[in-house]
Structure formats: structure tokens, C-alpha cells
Design a protein around this motif. Structure first.
Motif, PDB file in Angstrom:
ATOM      1  N   ASN A 119       2.857  -6.427  -9.408  1.00  0.00           N
ATOM      2  CA  ASN A 119       1.629  -5.908  -8.798  1.00  0.00           C
ATOM      3  C   ASN A 119       1.930  -5.088  -7.545  1.00  0.00           C
ATOM      4  O   ASN A 119       1.320  -4.037  -7.312  1.00  0.00           O
ATOM      5  N   GLU A 120       2.876  -5.551  -6.733  1.00  0.00           N
ATOM      6  CA  GLU A 120       3.227  -4.780  -5.534  1.00  0.00           C
ATOM      7  C   GLU A 120       3.750  -3.394  -5.909  1.00  0.00           C
ATOM      8  O   GLU A 120       3.384  -2.390  -5.282  1.00  0.00           O
ATOM      9  N   ILE A 121       4.595  -3.330  -6.922  1.00  0.00           N
ATOM     10  CA  ILE A 121       5.116  -2.032  -7.376  1.00  0.00           C
ATOM     11  C   ILE A 121       3.983  -1.171  -7.925  1.00  0.00           C
ATOM     12  O   ILE A 121       3.890   0.037  -7.641  1.00  0.00           O
ATOM     13  N   ALA A 122       3.108  -1.780  -8.703  1.00  0.00           N
ATOM     14  CA  ALA A 122       2.012  -1.027  -9.322  1.00  0.00           C
ATOM     15  C   ALA A 122       1.047  -0.480  -8.276  1.00  0.00           C
ATOM     16  O   ALA A 122       0.633   0.686  -8.347  1.00  0.00           O
ATOM     17  N   VAL A 123       0.688  -1.304  -7.307  1.00  0.00           N
ATOM     18  CA  VAL A 123      -0.247  -0.853  -6.266  1.00  0.00           C
ATOM     19  C   VAL A 123       0.378   0.261  -5.435  1.00  0.00           C
ATOM     20  O   VAL A 123      -0.281   1.255  -5.107  1.00  0.00           O
ATOM     21  N   SER A 124       1.662   0.112  -5.101  1.00  0.00           N
ATOM     22  CA  SER A 124       2.344   1.154  -4.340  1.00  0.00           C
ATOM     23  C   SER A 124       2.349   2.480  -5.107  1.00  0.00           C
ATOM     24  O   SER A 124       2.087   3.547  -4.538  1.00  0.00           O
ATOM     25  N   ALA A 125       2.626   2.407  -6.402  1.00  0.00           N
ATOM     26  CA  ALA A 125       2.648   3.619  -7.220  1.00  0.00           C
ATOM     27  C   ALA A 125       1.260   4.261  -7.292  1.00  0.00           C
ATOM     28  O   ALA A 125       1.128   5.491  -7.252  1.00  0.00           O
TER      29      ALA A 125
END
Length: 398
Positions: free
Chosen positions: A337-343
Motif C-alpha cells: 500500500n505504501e508503494i501504491a500510494v506513493s506511485a
């Protein structure tokens, strides 16, 4: 006013964020009872120096070592005796040191876990605002707190509400279920097809709370509530099948607790984090937070509740599933989720790709027993790597 609360020396980790600002506001209201002795920030040297001027801590920590010269220069120019530090190791050491007895754990993301664990192992009172510490390593953190006699007071409004409604073990014995409330975020009521064109600016425009961009996006996807479900499991020892989520757009009822005798207790208040922080600093005493009391008549006199839409906002479903799977699954959920939100915030993929990326990562990485911090960190690393690799494909699907 005479009271039970002695002087507390407070480390505010994540001092330049919204929760840090609220914590420092409460601290400043009680100079005879609360003192900020450690202030820590990520990269914003200028903002950290300004806070040091206002609060005169003993120590200031910038996470990025490249910011240390600027921090030292800023403190010298301000004529402050505050000691400047940089890096995670000194932050963990200060969180565990005699410099503070209370730690506001408000560093966003998995980066906040080591300092929170250090504070727990040192037996501190922890005002916990870092969701990831519990989602990533809830069993380890709660065990460390138990072993060292640390006190964890959650300052998420929902968990703080439950904390206030479950003050003792006898109440836990008669507990039937916990109900977390959710504002529904900025897109409440929208169908899935209407969310494909959502922009980062729209996603961070929360209707009730002032939060950082990552947490605001999590609120918009309902992942924020999913992470809170996992947190509640660890904080209060309640299985996922006894945790419910209700959408409550007024954001005045922060959570409810139902007991086996048919009673339901709820905690209500205006949507302001300072209330929960004041509870954390003062508990079991009540201290002023700067927040006005709740007058339901002037607030419209009505309280609405509805079931969450798991088809339009599948992140909440994914969190319940990760909790049920157990082991490293919540850590994978959080990392992806952290990677997805950052992207998404970087406009590298669309809003609907966030749950898609998280679900694919969970399906690809099988859960393993979460019996050590090393295992959890490896699951976190693998999930981030896999999610990052999948971003171009997710962007193409949008």
C-alpha cells in the motif's frame, strides 16, 4: 489545578507533521506539566528549527543525515543550546533514553517502527499515532510493551475512543464487539467507475480531518480504516470477526463498543486530534486540549451511519483478509500500500490501481509466520520490490 499528572518529558517523533503540530499545541498549553525534550523530523530542517525556537527541546533529530549541517547552523543562529543529531540510530537511542518518559510516535510509515519498539522496550508511555508499528509488527510491539511495563495510548481518534470506553479488564470480559467509524473520505457515495479519474489533489482533500498526503489517500481508499482494524486487533485483543466498520460522515462518533448485556458505549467529540493527544498525555486524568466541547444541537442534531461499500473501496476488504490470514500478510499489505500510494501521488498510476496492486502483491507473496522482526522486514522488503516492479503494468491497465 491540583492533579495526578507530574511533569512529563516528551519526545515528539514526526514533529513537523500534522499530528506532531497538534501534540506540540497541547504541550504548549501545559508548561507546568508537559515539556518537549526531543523533536524529530524527516527532512524539513527549516520547519524543525522553527519548532526548536518555539519549544526549546534538549535534542533535535533530522532523519536525513544530509540535513545535519543545516540543522546545526539553524540552531546556532537561533542561539539555542539544543543538540543537533541525524539518523535513525540516535533517534532510537533518544526514544529509549532518560531524556524522555513519554514518546509521541507520529513518524509516518514503516520508518516509525524501530523508534516505537525502542520506546516500548524502555517502558515508556507511548502516544501511538504510527499505524504501521502495529500493522507490521503488532505482536512484537505489544509483547515488548507488556514485558517492559510500557503504556500504549493510541491517538488515532477511533482507537482512542475504544481506549476510553474500555478502561479495565472487567470491561474486556464483557465485550461483544468493537465498531470503528469511518468518515467515508472525500469519495463517499461514489461508484467504482467514478473513481478512475480521481486526482491526487482530490484524494488528499479530506472533508473532516487535516492530515498528511499519505494518510489522506489511505482515508480516500478506506485502507486507513483497514489498517485500523488490524491495529484494533492488537491493541485490544479482539479477533477480526468481532470488529465492524460503519461509515459515519459527521465524524462525531469516533467509535463504539458493544457489550454482552446489550449496552453500547460511544465516545463523541469534534474531529480534532488534540483531544486524543490530551487523553494520552493526561490519562487517567483529564487535561485541557484546546478543543471545544460537542454541542450536537449546533452540529445539526443528527448522526448517520451506513455500511462501507467494499466493491468501490476494496482496500478495507483486503485488510480484513490479511488479518484473517495472519503472519506476514499484514506487513505485505502495508508495504504494498505504501508503494501504491506513493506511485499514485507521483501520478505514476491511477487511483483504482492502488487496491489492485495491493491485492496482487498479497496473492503473489505467501504469508509466513511473523516470529521475528527480521522475518517481517524481509516480507516488507519483498513486498515493496514486487509492488514497485508491478507499477508500470498497473498504470497501463488503468
Amino acid at each position: 489545578m491540583a492533579g495526578l499528572l507530574s511533569m512529563r518529558n516528551v519526545a515528539v517523533l514526526g514533529a513537523t507533521g500534522s499530528i506532531g503540530a497538534s501534540a506540540l499545541d497541547v504541550i504548549a498549553r501545559h508548561p507546568d506539566r508537559l515539556r518537549a525534550t526531543v523533536l524529530a523530523a524527516g527532512r524539513n530542517v527549516e520547519a524543525l528549527v522553527a519548532l526548536c525556537v518555539a519549544h526549546r527541546p534538549l535534542h533535535a533529530v533530522i532523519a536525513d543525515p544530509a540535513g545535519l549541517p543545516g540543522l546545526e547552523a539553524g540552531l546556532r543562529a537561533a542561539g539555542l543550546a539544543t543538540q543537533a543529531h541525524a539518523g535513525d540510530e540516535i533517534l532510537d537511542a533518544l526514544a529509549a533514553s532518560d531524556t524522555c518518559d513519554t514518546v509521541v510516535a507520529a513518524i509516518v510509515g514503516a520508518a516509525g517502527l524501530p523508534s516505537t519498539l525502542a520506546a516500548a522496550r524502555a517502558g515508556k508511555r507511548i502516544l501511538l499515532a504510527n499505524k504501521e508499528s502495529l500493522v507490521l509488527a503488532g505482536e512484537l510491539l505489544m509483547q515488548a510493551a507488556h514485558d517492559a511495563g510500557a503504556t500504549i495510548v493510541p491517538v488515532d481518534s477511533e482507537h482512542n475512543a475504544i481506549f476510553q470506553c474500555l478502561p479495565d479488564a472487567h470491561a474486556h470480559a464483557g465485550l461483544r464487539r468493537i465498531v470503528l467509524t469511518a468518515s467515508g473520505g472525500p469519495f463517499r457515495g461514489r461508484q467504482r467507475g467514478e473513481l478512475a479519474s480521481v486526482t491526487p489533489e482530490q484524494a488528499v482533500a479530506h472533508p473532516k480531518w487535516s492530515m498528511g498526503p499519505k494518510i489522506s489517500v489511505d482515508s480516500a481508499t478506506l485502507m486507513n480504516k483497514g489498517l485500523e482494524v488490524i491495529e484494533a486487533h492488537h491493541l485490544f485483543g479482539v479477533d477480526g470477526d468481532r470488529i465492524a466498520v460503519w461509515v459515519h460522515p459527521q465524524s462525531l462518533v469516533h467509535s463504539l463498543v458493544e457489550f454482552v448485556d446489550g449496552s453500547t458505549l460511544a465516545q463523541l467529540g469534534l474531529p480534532d486530534m488534540r483531544t486524543a493527544l490530551a487523553v494520552g498525555f493526561g490519562w487517567p486524568e483529564r487535561i485541557s486540549s484546546g478543543v471545544s466541547g460537542l454541542d450536537l444541537l449546533t452540529q445539526g442534531g443528527r448522526l448517520d451511519f451506513e455500511a462501507p461499500d467494499l466493491e468501490s473501496f476494496p482496500c478495507l476488504r483486503l485488510a480484513f483478509e490479511a488479518l484473517a490470514t495472519g503472519g506476514t500478510a499484514p506487513a505485505v499489505l502495508n508495504a504494498a500500500n505504501e508503494i501504491a500510494v506513493s506511485a499514485f501521488l507521483q501520478r505514476r498510476m491511477g487511483f483504482l490501481a492502488i487496491p489492485a496492486l495491493v491485492e496482487e502483491t498479497l496473492a503473489t507473496l505467501p504469508a509466513a509466520p511473523a516470529n521475528s522482526l527480521e522475518v517481517l522486514r524481509e516480507a516488507d522488503r519483498q513486498a515493496r520490490h514486487l509492488a514497485e516492479q508491478s507499477i508500470p503494468r498497473m498504470a497501463a491497465l488503468a
